[in-house]
Design a protein around this motif. Structure first.
Motif, PDB file in Angstrom:
ATOM      1  N   UNK A   1       0.828  -1.211   0.000  1.00 15.89           N
ATOM      2  CA  UNK A   1       0.000   0.000   0.000  1.00 15.89           C
ATOM      3  C   UNK A   1       0.857   1.254   0.000  1.00 15.89           C
ATOM      4  N   UNK A   2       1.950   1.236   0.782  1.00 19.90           N
ATOM      5  CA  UNK A   2       2.832   2.408   0.805  1.00 19.90           C
ATOM      6  C   UNK A   2       3.458   2.640  -0.567  1.00 19.90           C
ATOM      7  N   UNK A   3       3.871   1.591  -1.239  1.00 20.08           N
ATOM      8  CA  UNK A   3       4.437   1.740  -2.574  1.00 20.08           C
ATOM      9  C   UNK A   3       3.389   2.271  -3.572  1.00 20.08           C
ATOM     10  N   UNK A   4       2.151   1.847  -3.416  1.00 19.60           N
ATOM     11  CA  UNK A   4       1.092   2.343  -4.299  1.00 19.60           C
ATOM     12  C   UNK A   4       0.830   3.831  -4.048  1.00 19.60           C
ATOM     13  N   UNK A   5       0.896   4.252  -2.788  1.00 12.78           N
ATOM     14  CA  UNK A   5       0.716   5.670  -2.470  1.00 12.78           C
ATOM     15  C   UNK A   5       1.853   6.499  -3.063  1.00 12.78           C
ATOM     16  N   UNK A   6       3.067   5.964  -3.018  1.00 15.56           N
ATOM     17  CA  UNK A   6       4.206   6.658  -3.640  1.00 15.56           C
ATOM     18  C   UNK A   6       3.951   6.826  -5.134  1.00 15.56           C
ATOM     19  N   UNK A   7       3.476   5.775  -5.776  1.00 18.57           N
ATOM     20  CA  UNK A   7       3.206   5.825  -7.212  1.00 18.57           C
ATOM     21  C   UNK A   7       2.132   6.858  -7.541  1.00 18.57           C
ATOM     22  N   UNK A   8       1.138   7.005  -6.639  1.00 18.22           N
ATOM     23  CA  UNK A   8       0.070   7.983  -6.847  1.00 18.22           C
ATOM     24  C   UNK A   8       0.464   9.381  -6.367  1.00 18.22           C
ATOM     25  N   UNK A   9       1.697   9.513  -5.877  1.00 18.55           N
ATOM     26  CA  UNK A   9       2.205  10.805  -5.374  1.00 18.55           C
ATOM     27  C   UNK A   9       1.325  11.345  -4.235  1.00 18.55           C
ATOM     28  N   UNK A  10       0.968  10.444  -3.322  1.00 18.98           N
ATOM     29  CA  UNK A  10       0.115  10.797  -2.194  1.00 18.98           C
ATOM     30  C   UNK A  10       0.944  10.962  -0.920  1.00 18.98           C
ATOM     31  N   UNK A  11       0.491  11.854  -0.059  1.00 19.14           N
ATOM     32  CA  UNK A  11       1.049  11.943   1.280  1.00 19.14           C
ATOM     33  C   UNK A  11       0.552  10.761   2.103  1.00 19.14           C
TER      34      UNK A  11
ATOM     35  N   UNK B   1      -1.254  15.200  14.613  1.00 15.83           N
ATOM     36  CA  UNK B   1      -0.118  15.231  13.686  1.00 15.83           C
ATOM     37  C   UNK B   1      -0.532  14.779  12.285  1.00 15.83           C
ATOM     38  N   UNK B   2      -1.389  13.759  12.218  1.00 17.81           N
ATOM     39  CA  UNK B   2      -1.882  13.293  10.914  1.00 17.81           C
ATOM     40  C   UNK B   2      -2.651  14.398  10.209  1.00 17.81           C
ATOM     41  N   UNK B   3      -3.518  15.077  10.932  1.00 16.34           N
ATOM     42  CA  UNK B   3      -4.289  16.169  10.314  1.00 16.34           C
ATOM     43  C   UNK B   3      -3.373  17.306   9.858  1.00 16.34           C
ATOM     44  N   UNK B   4      -2.348  17.576  10.645  1.00 16.85           N
ATOM     45  CA  UNK B   4      -1.454  18.684  10.317  1.00 16.85           C
ATOM     46  C   UNK B   4      -0.642  18.418   9.062  1.00 16.85           C
ATOM     47  N   UNK B   5      -0.102  17.210   8.955  1.00 16.96           N
ATOM     48  CA  UNK B   5       0.872  16.948   7.881  1.00 16.96           C
ATOM     49  C   UNK B   5       0.307  16.225   6.669  1.00 16.96           C
ATOM     50  N   UNK B   6      -0.897  15.674   6.766  1.00 11.78           N
ATOM     51  CA  UNK B   6      -1.435  14.953   5.622  1.00 11.78           C
ATOM     52  C   UNK B   6      -2.629  15.662   4.971  1.00 11.78           C
ATOM     53  N   UNK B   7      -2.987  16.827   5.469  1.00 10.23           N
ATOM     54  CA  UNK B   7      -4.113  17.534   4.860  1.00 10.23           C
ATOM     55  C   UNK B   7      -3.743  17.949   3.434  1.00 10.23           C
ATOM     56  N   UNK B   8      -4.760  18.088   2.621  1.00  9.63           N
ATOM     57  CA  UNK B   8      -4.534  18.362   1.194  1.00  9.63           C
ATOM     58  C   UNK B   8      -3.821  19.690   1.028  1.00  9.63           C
TER      59      UNK B   8
END
Length: 412
Positions: A124-134, A405-412
Motif C-alpha cells: 500500500x505504501x508503494x502504491x501511495x508513492x506511485x500515486x504521489x500521495x502523502x 499530527x496526521x491532520x497537520x501533515x497529511x491535509x490536502x
C-alpha cells in the motif's frame, strides 16, 4: 478531543481482526484507536488480513464485534487475504493491488503499518508513492533489530537462507517507504532512533492503552507499600507472549537466581505461547514449581488487578520495540526491572520507577532484585515513583496527539 471531523481515513494494518461464529471482531486495543479515529474523521476504513484462528502465537485474543462499536455506520473493514509467504502473496497480488490502489485514491488521509515480509501494508505504501500521495508510516518495532534477532535464533540451512533474503528485501522496502513518507509516527525511543534519520518528518509517539480506571488507587498503593515495608514475600509478574524475543528463558533464570540468593519470591508469567512448555520444563528442572506460576492467558482486568498487587514487573525483551505491558505495569504501581533499552528508560525518565541492566545481562537483574528485596525502603520509593510515572500515561491523550499530527501533515 477534536470536535471537527475531517474527511476519509484509510489504514492498511497488520491482522487485527478475527472471525467468531462468522462475525468479524476487532482486537480490543485497536478498537480503542478506532474509537478516536471515528471521533476525528467522517469516515474510517481499515484493511488488513484476518487472523486464521482464534489465537495469535498461542495467545487468546481480546476482541469485540465490529458492528457493536459506536459509530459503526461510519466504519468499514476490508478483509484482505492472509499473506506472509511468497506463494500466498503472489496468488493474491494483482487483485489486492487493484483494491488497495482504488481505496488509496478515494481516501484523504492514509496510514500504513508495514510489519513483515510479504505484507499488504508495504504494498500500500508503494502504491501511495506511485500515486504521489502523502501518507503516514507507523511502527512499534525496529524491524531490523527484530529480524536480526529472529535470524540469530534459526539453525543454519536453506530455511534460514530463505528468511535472510526475505529480511533484507523487507528492510530495504521499509526504509524506502519511510524515506518517501510525509509523516512517520514512531512508537517509543527505540523505534524513533531506528528511523529518525531515514524518515523526513519523524515524531516520537506512544501507543499506550492505559486509562484512568487502570491507575492504582491510593488505598491500593498504600496496601502494596505496607506489604513491602512488612517484608512480605517478593511478588514478581510478567504479562506477554512466551516467544523468543520476550526472553522467557532469561526470566526463568532470573527468578531461579533470586531464589538461590535467599529471596522469598513468588513469580507469575501471564500469557501463553510456543515457548511455554520449555519454560515449564526449565522451572521444574530448577525445582521452582512452587515459586513460579503459569496461569496462561487471562483477561486484561485480571492482569491489571494482579499487577496492582505485584512489587516488580520483570521483563527481558530482546529487541527494540514499544510493548504496551510496560505502561500498564507502571499504571498499576508496579516497578519496572528489566533490560534497559531506550523505550522503558523513556517511560520513567521524568518520575522514575525503573531499574535496568544491559541487554542479556540477566545476572545484573538478579542482583538488582536481591538488592531491592533487602532494601525495602528503596523498593518502596521505586514503587511510588512507578505509580507517578504511570499517571502520566493516558490512552486518549496519546492517541489524539497522533491524530493531530496526521491532520497537520497529511491535509490536502
Amino acid at each position: 478531543m477534536s470536535e471537527v471531523k475531517d474527511g476519509t481515513l484509510l489504514l492498511v494494518t497488520p491482522a487485527v481482526v478475527r472471525t467468531v461464529n462468522g462475525v468479524y471482531e476487532v482486537e480490543a486495543d485497536f478498537a480503542n484507536n478506532l474509537r478516536l479515529y471515528l471521533a476525528n474523521f467522517k469516515r474510517v476504513t481499515f484493511a488488513g488480513p484476518v487472523f486464521p484462528g482464534l489465537t495469535s502465537s498461542g495467545i487468546v485474543l481480546r476482541s469485540l464485534p465490529l458492528q457493536k462499536m459506536e459509530d459503526a455506520d461510519r466504519l468499514s473493514f476490508i478483509p484482505l487475504p492472509y499473506p506472509y509467504r511468497e506463494d500466498r502473496y503472489l496468488r493474491h497480488y494483482l487483485s489486492t493491488r487493484r483494491l488497495l490502489a482504488s481505496e488509496i485514491a478515494k481516501a484523504q488521509y492514509l496510514i500504513f503499518s508495514p510489519h513483515s515480509s510479504y505484507d499488504w501494508s508495504t504494498l500500500a505504501a508503494h502504491l501511495a508513492i506511485k500515486q504521489k500521495r502523502k501518507y503516514d508510516m507507523e511502527s512499534d518495532h525496529d524491524h531490523a533489530s527484530a529480524m536480526q534477532f529472529h535470524l540469530a535464533t534459526m539453525p543454519a540451512g536453506l530455511r534460514k537462507l530463505r528468511k535472510t533474503i526475505w529480511a533484507r528485501s523487507f528492510i530495504k522496502d521499509v526504509e524506502t517507504c519511510f524515506a518517501k513518507s510525509s509523516l512517520a509516527l514512531l512508537q517509543g525511543q527505540d523505534v524513533f532512533d531506528a528511523y529518525k534519520s531515514i524518515a523526513p518528518n519523524p515524531h516520537k509517539v506512544l501507543n499506550v492503552q492505559v486509562s484512568s480506571e487502570d491507575y492504582v488507587t491510593p488505598p491500593e498503593l498504600e496496601e502494596k507499600l505496607d506489604r513491602i515495608e512488612n517484608k512480605k514475600p517478593l511478588s514478581i509478574s510478567y504479562a506477554g507472549q512466551a516467544i523468543a524475543r520476550k526472553g522467557p528463558l532469561d526470566w526463568i533464570k532470573i527468578i531461579h537466581g533470586v531464589s538461590q540468593a535467599g529471596v522469598d519470591v513468588q513469580a507469575t508469567w501471564f500469557g501463553d505461547g510456543p515457548l511455554m512448555p520449555e519454560m515449564k520444563r526449565e522451572a521444574a528442572n530448577a525445582g521452582m514449581e512452587a515459586k513460579i506460576h503459569f496461569p496462561g492467558s487471562v483477561g486484561r482486568h485480571e492482569i491489571i488487578s494482579a499487577l496492582k498487587k505485584s512489587d516488580i514487573f520483570l521483563f527481558c525483551h530482546k529487541i527494540g520495540e514499544s510493548p504496551r505491558c510496560l505502561g500498564e505495569s507502571l499504571a498499576a504501581g508496579c516497578a519496572l526491572v528489566g533490560y534497559g533499552t531506550e523505550y522503558p528508560r523513556g517511560l520513567v525518565a521524568d518520575r522514575g520507577g525503573g531499574e535496568f541492566a544491559d541487554m542479556d545481562d540477566w545476572e545484573k537483574l538478579v542482583n538488582l532484585i536481591v538488592s531491592l528485596d533487602r532494601n525495602r525502603q528503596q523498593l518502596r520509593q521505586l514503587t511510588e515513583a512507578a505509580a507517578a510515572s504511570g499517571r502520566l500515561l493516558d490512552r486518549d491523550v496519546a492517541m489524539q496527539k497522533r491524530i493531530d499530527l496526521i491532520k497537520t501533515y497529511l491535509s490536502a
